[in-house]
Write an enzyme that holds these catalytic residues in place. Structure first.
Site, PDB file in Angstrom:
ATOM      1  N   ARG A  29       1.050  -1.536  -0.100  1.00 52.46           N
ATOM      2  CA  ARG A  29      -0.349   0.230  -0.082  1.00 52.46           C
ATOM      3  C   ARG A  29       1.247   0.858   0.059  1.00 52.46           C
ATOM      4  O   ARG A  29       1.934   1.456   0.771  1.00 52.46           O
ATOM      5  CB  ARG A  29      -1.096   0.164   1.192  1.00 52.46           C
ATOM      6  CG  ARG A  29      -1.828  -1.094   1.116  1.00 52.46           C
ATOM      7  CD  ARG A  29      -3.222  -1.067   2.121  1.00 52.46           C
ATOM      8  NE  ARG A  29      -3.909  -2.222   1.833  1.00 52.46           N
ATOM      9  CZ  ARG A  29      -5.450  -2.277   0.536  1.00 52.46           C
ATOM     10  NH1 ARG A  29      -5.285  -1.215   0.551  1.00 52.46           N
ATOM     11  NH2 ARG A  29      -5.652  -3.790   1.473  1.00 52.46           N
ATOM     12  N   ASP A  30       0.484   2.410  -0.975  1.00 53.92           N
ATOM     13  CA  ASP A  30       1.189   4.291  -0.489  1.00 53.92           C
ATOM     14  C   ASP A  30       0.772   4.308   0.640  1.00 53.92           C
ATOM     15  O   ASP A  30      -0.382   3.866   1.430  1.00 53.92           O
ATOM     16  CB  ASP A  30       0.794   4.177  -2.075  1.00 53.92           C
ATOM     17  CG  ASP A  30       1.866   5.537  -2.335  1.00 53.92           C
ATOM     18  OD1 ASP A  30       2.100   5.050  -3.722  1.00 53.92           O
ATOM     19  OD2 ASP A  30       1.644   6.555  -1.722  1.00 53.92           O
ATOM     20  N   HIS A 100       8.221   2.162 -10.564  1.00 52.07           N
ATOM     21  CA  HIS A 100       6.503   1.624 -10.293  1.00 52.07           C
ATOM     22  C   HIS A 100       5.117   1.271 -10.636  1.00 52.07           C
ATOM     23  O   HIS A 100       5.099   2.789 -11.350  1.00 52.07           O
ATOM     24  CB  HIS A 100       6.422   1.696  -8.593  1.00 52.07           C
ATOM     25  CG  HIS A 100       6.229   3.155  -8.447  1.00 52.07           C
ATOM     26  ND1 HIS A 100       8.193   4.093  -8.611  1.00 52.07           N
ATOM     27  CD2 HIS A 100       5.493   3.841  -8.357  1.00 52.07           C
ATOM     28  CE1 HIS A 100       7.525   5.020  -8.429  1.00 52.07           C
ATOM     29  NE2 HIS A 100       6.458   4.988  -8.289  1.00 52.07           N
TER      30      HIS A 100
HETATM   31  P1  DGP Z   1       5.840   8.926  -7.975  1.00 48.48           P
HETATM   32  O1  DGP Z   1       5.243   9.849  -7.193  1.00 48.48           O
HETATM   33  O2  DGP Z   1       5.486   7.821  -8.861  1.00 48.48           O
HETATM   34  O3  DGP Z   1       7.299   8.140  -7.471  1.00 48.48           O
HETATM   35  O4  DGP Z   1       5.078   7.518  -6.744  1.00 48.48           O
HETATM   36  C1  DGP Z   1       5.771   7.121  -5.538  1.00 48.48           C
HETATM   37  C2  DGP Z   1       5.078   7.183  -4.136  1.00 48.48           C
HETATM   38  O5  DGP Z   1       5.411   6.065  -3.248  1.00 48.48           O
HETATM   39  C3  DGP Z   1       4.084   8.268  -3.623  1.00 48.48           C
HETATM   40  O6  DGP Z   1       2.533   7.563  -4.166  1.00 48.48           O
HETATM   41  C4  DGP Z   1       4.244   7.578  -2.473  1.00 48.48           C
HETATM   42  C5  DGP Z   1       5.164   6.501  -1.983  1.00 48.48           C
HETATM   43  N1  DGP Z   1       5.656   6.341  -0.905  1.00 48.48           N
HETATM   44  C6  DGP Z   1       7.009   7.207  -1.003  1.00 48.48           C
HETATM   45  N2  DGP Z   1       8.062   6.371  -0.113  1.00 48.48           N
HETATM   46  C7  DGP Z   1       6.680   5.283   0.330  1.00 48.48           C
HETATM   47  C8  DGP Z   1       7.200   4.265   1.490  1.00 48.48           C
HETATM   48  O7  DGP Z   1       8.761   4.089   2.698  1.00 48.48           O
HETATM   49  N3  DGP Z   1       6.306   3.228   1.880  1.00 48.48           N
HETATM   50  C9  DGP Z   1       5.389   3.710   1.085  1.00 48.48           C
HETATM   51  N4  DGP Z   1       4.149   2.069   0.931  1.00 48.48           N
HETATM   52  N5  DGP Z   1       4.758   4.311   0.073  1.00 48.48           N
HETATM   53  C10 DGP Z   1       5.800   5.190  -0.522  1.00 48.48           C
END
Ligand code: DGP
Length: 114
Positions: A29-30, A100
């Site tokens: 999950r984001d 991703h």
């Molecule tokens: P992008 O902006 O397309 O590079 O998406 C990166 C996404 O990653 C953003 O929606 C937030 C998420 N994200 C960043 N750091 C972490 C983390 O440490 N854990 C999780 N689960 N998501 C993260």
């Protein structure tokens, strides 16, 4: 190869809310969800951006999208519909430089995106 927070998640070095994993991909999950369902699907292999993908990555990229579709069915958003997004580089909104796929669903999604 670059290392990022997603590489650490893929290797199990830092925690994440894992939804699915197989030998090639991990889904979790984001941390900053933009929809009721917001899951990231990443390859275990570190590819910084889609622009870095090579012909030999074709099968892996196909597996990423098939994993996204499987996860969408698993969490119950496939029938209503969902969106997959790959941001590439700064103007594309990419902030983590490990390829991703965003899987977004659980609400109606507007188009065009911002
Ligand atoms: P992008 O902006 O397309 O590079 O998406 C990166 C996404 O990653 C953003 O929606 C937030 C998420 N994200 C960043 N750091 C972490 C983390 O440490 N854990 C999780 N689960 N998501 C993260």
């Amino acid at each position: 190869m670059t290392d990022t927070i997603f590489g650490k998640i893929a290797r199990g070095e830092i925690p994440a809310d894992l939804i699915y994993e197989d030998e090639d991909c991990v889904a979790f999950r984001d941390i900053s969800p933009q929809a009721p369902v917001h899951i990231l699907i990443i390859p275990r292999k570190s590819i910084p951006t889609l622009d870095h993908a090579q012909p030999q990555d074709a099968e892996l990229i196909g597996k990423l999208f098939l994993a996204a579709a499987a996860v969408a069915r698993q969490v119950g958003i496939a029938d209503n519909g969902y969106r997959t997004v790959v941001n590439c580089n700064a103007a594309g909104g990419q902030t983590v430089f490990h390829l991703h796929v965003h899987l977004l669903g659980g609400r109606s999604l507007g188009w065009p995106p911002g």
